[in-house]
Design a protein around this motif. Structure first.
Motif, mmCIF file in Angstrom:
data_model
loop_
_atom_site.group_PDB
_atom_site.id
_atom_site.type_symbol
_atom_site.label_atom_id
_atom_site.label_comp_id
_atom_site.label_asym_id
_atom_site.label_seq_id
_atom_site.Cartn_x
_atom_site.Cartn_y
_atom_site.Cartn_z
ATOM 1 N N GLN A 457 73.383 22.167 7.771
ATOM 2 C CA GLN A 457 74.762 22.634 7.630
ATOM 3 C C GLN A 457 75.658 21.831 8.566
ATOM 4 O O GLN A 457 75.371 21.693 9.753
ATOM 5 C CB GLN A 457 74.850 24.119 7.945
ATOM 6 C CG GLN A 457 76.207 24.728 7.636
ATOM 7 C CD GLN A 457 76.220 26.218 7.916
ATOM 8 O OE1 GLN A 457 76.499 26.654 9.030
ATOM 9 N NE2 GLN A 457 75.885 27.001 6.906
ATOM 10 N N GLY A 458 76.765 21.324 8.013
ATOM 11 C CA GLY A 458 77.693 20.551 8.826
ATOM 12 C C GLY A 458 77.025 19.330 9.417
ATOM 13 O O GLY A 458 76.253 18.635 8.762
ATOM 14 N N ASP A 459 77.318 19.064 10.700
ATOM 15 C CA ASP A 459 76.726 17.902 11.377
ATOM 16 C C ASP A 459 75.624 18.325 12.346
ATOM 17 O O ASP A 459 75.415 17.686 13.379
ATOM 18 C CB ASP A 459 77.805 17.112 12.104
ATOM 19 C CG ASP A 459 78.481 17.923 13.203
ATOM 20 O OD1 ASP A 459 78.298 19.153 13.215
ATOM 21 O OD2 ASP A 459 79.166 17.326 14.050
ATOM 22 N N VAL A 460 74.894 19.394 12.000
ATOM 23 C CA VAL A 460 73.836 19.884 12.886
ATOM 24 C C VAL A 460 72.753 18.834 13.097
ATOM 25 O O VAL A 460 72.134 18.772 14.166
ATOM 26 C CB VAL A 460 73.222 21.192 12.318
ATOM 27 C CG1 VAL A 460 72.469 20.928 11.036
ATOM 28 C CG2 VAL A 460 72.326 21.853 13.355
ATOM 29 N N ALA A 461 72.519 17.956 12.098
ATOM 30 C CA ALA A 461 71.492 16.924 12.244
ATOM 31 C C ALA A 461 71.838 15.932 13.343
ATOM 32 O O ALA A 461 70.958 15.243 13.851
ATOM 33 C CB ALA A 461 71.305 16.187 10.918
ATOM 34 N N ARG A 462 73.090 15.891 13.723
ATOM 35 C CA ARG A 462 73.514 14.953 14.779
ATOM 36 C C ARG A 462 72.944 15.350 16.132
ATOM 37 O O ARG A 462 72.739 14.506 17.003
ATOM 38 C CB ARG A 462 75.038 14.911 14.823
ATOM 39 C CG ARG A 462 75.623 14.014 15.883
ATOM 40 C CD ARG A 462 77.139 13.998 15.786
ATOM 41 N NE ARG A 462 77.729 13.211 16.848
ATOM 42 C CZ ARG A 462 79.043 13.023 16.994
ATOM 43 N NH1 ARG A 462 79.879 13.574 16.129
ATOM 44 N NH2 ARG A 462 79.509 12.296 17.992
ATOM 45 N N TYR A 463 72.685 16.631 16.335
ATOM 46 C CA TYR A 463 72.240 17.126 17.638
ATOM 47 C C TYR A 463 70.848 17.768 17.606
ATOM 48 O O TYR A 463 70.288 18.077 18.656
ATOM 49 C CB TYR A 463 73.233 18.165 18.163
ATOM 50 C CG TYR A 463 74.667 17.711 18.123
ATOM 51 C CD1 TYR A 463 75.183 16.896 19.120
ATOM 52 C CD2 TYR A 463 75.508 18.097 17.083
ATOM 53 C CE1 TYR A 463 76.503 16.472 19.092
ATOM 54 C CE2 TYR A 463 76.841 17.678 17.050
ATOM 55 C CZ TYR A 463 77.329 16.858 18.051
ATOM 56 O OH TYR A 463 78.626 16.440 18.010
ATOM 57 N N LEU A 464 70.289 17.973 16.418
ATOM 58 C CA LEU A 464 69.072 18.772 16.252
ATOM 59 C C LEU A 464 67.880 18.188 16.988
ATOM 60 O O LEU A 464 67.007 18.918 17.469
ATOM 61 C CB LEU A 464 68.758 18.922 14.763
ATOM 62 C CG LEU A 464 67.684 19.930 14.369
ATOM 63 C CD1 LEU A 464 68.077 21.336 14.801
ATOM 64 C CD2 LEU A 464 67.451 19.892 12.859
ATOM 65 N N PHE A 465 67.799 16.854 17.088
ATOM 66 C CA PHE A 465 66.605 16.206 17.632
ATOM 67 C C PHE A 465 66.789 15.732 19.071
ATOM 68 O O PHE A 465 65.963 14.984 19.586
ATOM 69 C CB PHE A 465 66.227 15.008 16.754
ATOM 70 C CG PHE A 465 66.223 15.299 15.287
ATOM 71 C CD1 PHE A 465 65.304 16.175 14.743
ATOM 72 C CD2 PHE A 465 67.154 14.706 14.442
ATOM 73 C CE1 PHE A 465 65.304 16.456 13.385
ATOM 74 C CE2 PHE A 465 67.165 14.969 13.088
ATOM 75 C CZ PHE A 465 66.240 15.857 12.559
#
Length: 760
Positions: A457-465
């Motif tokens: 959702q949104g840009d969550v992949a930018r910070y997830l890792f």
């Protein structure tokens, strides 16, 4: 003509080339030769060239019928000889005598009817595979007892129906490391005690009895046998048997074994205690039966238990409670829906509950009695719900697998804070939508993360890792990702494999950053990538050895020559390079990028450069000329527009005055008053463009200091001589007499010019 293919260094293949001889061009240094599926009907000494270093020779299905003495003299250092599938009718008495180093002899499906082979000199023999023949007795030659390393006799799918005590005499002398395979033989009778005091490493009697009754009697007859691994039951393709005998496995109680693998096909209409005679085993595997439940079993030394495809509807957690020795439980392909509590199982490290019907609202507190659990597999189940603290008490967990199980709660909760030793996490196709950037908080030692089919959702992949600094393998395939921010992988400096297959990516610019310098494998196939900028290609990790760019709509145009040239030059790095196609408008047209004609683009580019230079030169030259002669061009335009405007009225105005705002009083009171007395009016600029005969520009700057009127004519040369003389020396002053003279002479000059001029 080349008759062989070098598959590896010193390994050659001539398979399936319809050869009737061994090519003399084969190097003498060859170690492995695959000559299968050719035609060598008659083997004799002259067939083989001298190949002193040859160790492995495969002559499978070469239509060999006769093998003469000393056939293998020139290849006498063989360690493996494979003669599978040849219709051999004659073995020379000494045909194998020269093979003193032979360790593995394969005579599968060659028409043998007896084990009485002339192979006395094969003292280093370890394996004899004679399956799928017509051997009727397992009686072995006595000299085999002198083969100290002999460890495997494969007699599968022969015609052995009776085993007597004297048939197994040699087995007693061979030793304890022997594997005997009797599977798929039509056993009717085993003489009781025929295997007494025999020690085997493995005995395989799967599908080796003609009936359930024969199997029961056979197991009873094996009393006194000592075997490490016992394999019995049916193969998958065999039909299921309906059994009414609750004691048909009692013979197992008199066989000493450590591991038992029972591939059952029986359906019992009476309760059967399958494990009653297995309580001393360390490994027990039961697969493929129809068992509804199991009773409490007092296993004494069990370490591994496999219950696979048995239609069990309950995970035997409670019935295995307090088993302090159990280390591994595999309970798969059953129909269990719930998981009971695992109580007091301190040694349990491995639990596989995949491919069941497990549906849970809350997981996984029932494993609290397994503090050493390192492997947990709950994949391929309908649904598992996770709430706060689901893995409390499982601090030792290293591998966690949920793939293809719907997992509820993982996307928006931080659930792994205590799993500091977790190395492997698979949540692929688990219907997870990540909305919390802290979902993986706590997984500081994670090496492998598989999350195919997830959503972000949104840009969550930018910070997830961000906190997964030890991650080496990341699978984000088929996640419908359109764009990835470069900072998404900024902390993954140990990443070696990145799988982005099957997304909607149009660019991979994130690779231009130096963070992924350890990357070896990159998969971006089946995306929407049309091109990759040159600066990104030049910034690819230097260790990259596997790059899958296939099945993308590559833009094969002259604007992408750098990219296409890179593809052509990097065939060794690109995986499935033959599937990198150009984007075309026809779905039936396959056009590989490597077939694109870059040279034509070079010619077009040169032509474009030449034309561009010429165009720029012409534009610069014209601009200079326009600037240099702008006055004349503007005047010509005025004349032309006036000529093309016949509808304009006759000339009404003759003078246009431009003055400074400082001189406005003088112009309005003096100039206009005197000039308008001649009947002429002041006009606008737009009107003047069509009607102007000449322009008088009075630059009246600072009347206090101005002593003369400077007149600039638009076309002074067009004035008559009289007008020019009249205006010569005209000066305006404050003296009344001189002032009167100035206005008279100016009006006269204008009137004289008007009488001689034609309207434009």
């Amino acid at each position: 003509m080349t008759f062989f293919t070098m598959t590896e260094n010193l390994h050659y293949s001539c398979m399936g080339r319809n050869l009737s001889y061994i090519p003399s061009s084969i190097p003498s240094s060859v170690q492995t030769l695959d000559f299968s599926f050719n035609v060598l009907k008659h083997l004799q000494k002259t067939v083989f060239p001298l190949l002193s270093f040859l160790q492995v020779l495969d002559l499978s299905r070469c239509q060999i019928k006769h093998i003469e003495n000393d056939t293998f003299y020139n290849v006498k250092n063989l360690t493996t000889l494979i003669l599978t599938g040849n219709p051999i009718t004659y073995f020379g008495p000494g045909c194998l005598n020269s093979l003193h180093n032979l360790q593995r002899l394969v005579l599968v499906d060659v028409g043998l009817s007896s084990l009485q082979l002339q192979m006395n000199n094969l003292t280093k023999l370890q394996e004899l595979r004679v399956g799928t023949n017509n051997i009727q007795s397992m009686s072995l030659p006595t000299f085999l007892s002198t083969f100290k390393d002999f460890s495997l006799l494969d007699l599968h799918a022969n015609n052995i129906s009776i085993i007597k005590t004297d048939h197994t005499a040699v087995l007693r002398e061979i030793g304890r490391n022997m594997t005997l395979i009797l599977s798929s033989n039509p056993l009717l009778y085993i003489e009781p005690g025929a295997f007494k005091d025999i020690y085997l490493r493995e005995l395989n009697i799967r599908s080796a009895f003609v009936s359930p009754a024969a199997q029961k009697a056979g197991l009873n007859a094996l009393y006194g046998l000592n075997v490490k691994r016992l394999m019995f039951g049916k193969y998958r393709c065999d039909y299921k048997i309906l059994s009414s005998d609750a004691n048909y496995l009692d013979g197992l109680c008199f066989i000493n074994f450590h591991e038992v693998y029972y591939y059952m096909k029986e359906k019992h209409d009476v309760p059967v205690s399958i494990f009653r005679c297995m309580i001393n085993a360390t490994i027990v595997a039961v697969k493929g039966g129809i068992i509804r439940e199991i009773a409490n079993v007092p296993f004494y030394e069990i370490k591994e238990l496999y219950l696979i495809s048995n239609q069990l509807d309950t995970v035997p957690g409670k019935k295995l409670a307090h088993l302090h020795t159990l280390e591994k439980l595999v309970f798969t392909d059953n129909v269990a829906t719930q998981i009971p509590d695992f109580i007091d199982m301190p040694s349990l490290q491995y639990v596989d509950l995949s491919s069941n019907q497990i549906t849970l609202t809350s997981c996984c507190s029932f494993f609290s009695g397994t503090p050493q659990l390192r492997y947990l597999n709950l994949s391929l189940n309908p649904q598992i719900g996770l709430s706060v603290g689901p893995f409390d008490g499982l601090d030792s967990l290293e591998i966690l697998d949920f793939h293809h199980t719907r997992v509820v709660g993982m996307g928006y909760l931080s659930l792994f804070s205590n799993l500091k030793y977790l190395r492997y996490l698979d949540i692929s196709y688990s219907s997870i939508t990540f909305i919390n950037i802290y979902c993986f908080y706590g997984l500081r030692n994670l090496n492998v993360l598989k999350m195919s089919g997830s959503n972000f959702q949104g840009d969550v992949a930018r910070y997830l890792f961000n906190n997964l600094t030890f991650l080496e393998h990341l699978d984000m395939s088929y996640c419908r990702v359109v764009e990835l921010h470069p900072s998404s992988f900024k902390n993954l400096q140990r990443l070696r494999l990145l799988n982005l297959r099957g997304n909607n990516l149009m660019t991979i610019d994130f690779l231009a950053l130096p963070n992924l310098k350890q990357l070896i494998s990159l998969y971006v196939d089946k995306n929407s990538i049309t091109s990759i900028p040159l600066h990104v290609l030049q910034s690819l990790p230097t260790n990259l050895s596997e790059f899958d760019l296939s099945s993308n709509p590559i833009d094969c145009s002259c604007s992408q020559t750098d990219f296409i040239w890179w593809i052509i030059q990097n065939q060794k790095v690109l995986k499935k390079a033959e599937n990198i196609f150009c984007k075309t408008f026809s779905p039936s047209l396959d056009f590989r990028t490597t077939d694109f004609d870059i040279d034509s683009c070079v010619h077009k580019k040169r032509l474009t450069i030449v034309l561009s230079v010429c165009f720029v030169t012409v534009v610069v030259l014209l601009s200079f000329l326009v600037y240099r002669f702008q006055f004349y061009l503007q005047y010509c335009c005025i004349l032309l527009r006036g000529y093309r405007s016949p509808g304009q009225p006759e000339c009404s105005y003759d003078a246009f005055v431009i003055f400074s705002s400082y001189d406005e009083v003088w112009v309005m009171n003096e100039l206009m008053e005197n000039l308008e007395n001649t009947g002429k009016s002041i006009i606008t600029v737009s009107e003047l463009m069509y009607r102007l005969l000449f322009i008088i520009i009075f630059l009246l700057i600072n009347l206090i200091n101005l002593n003369s009127l400077i007149q600039v004519m638009k076309d002074f040369e067009s004035l008559s001589t009289t007008a020019r003389l009249t205006l010569h020396g005209v000066n305006w002053s404050r003296d009344p007499l001189s002032n009167m003279r100035f206005w008279i002479r100016l009006r006269k000059a204008i009137l004289d010019h008007e009488s001689r001029h034609i309207c434009l």
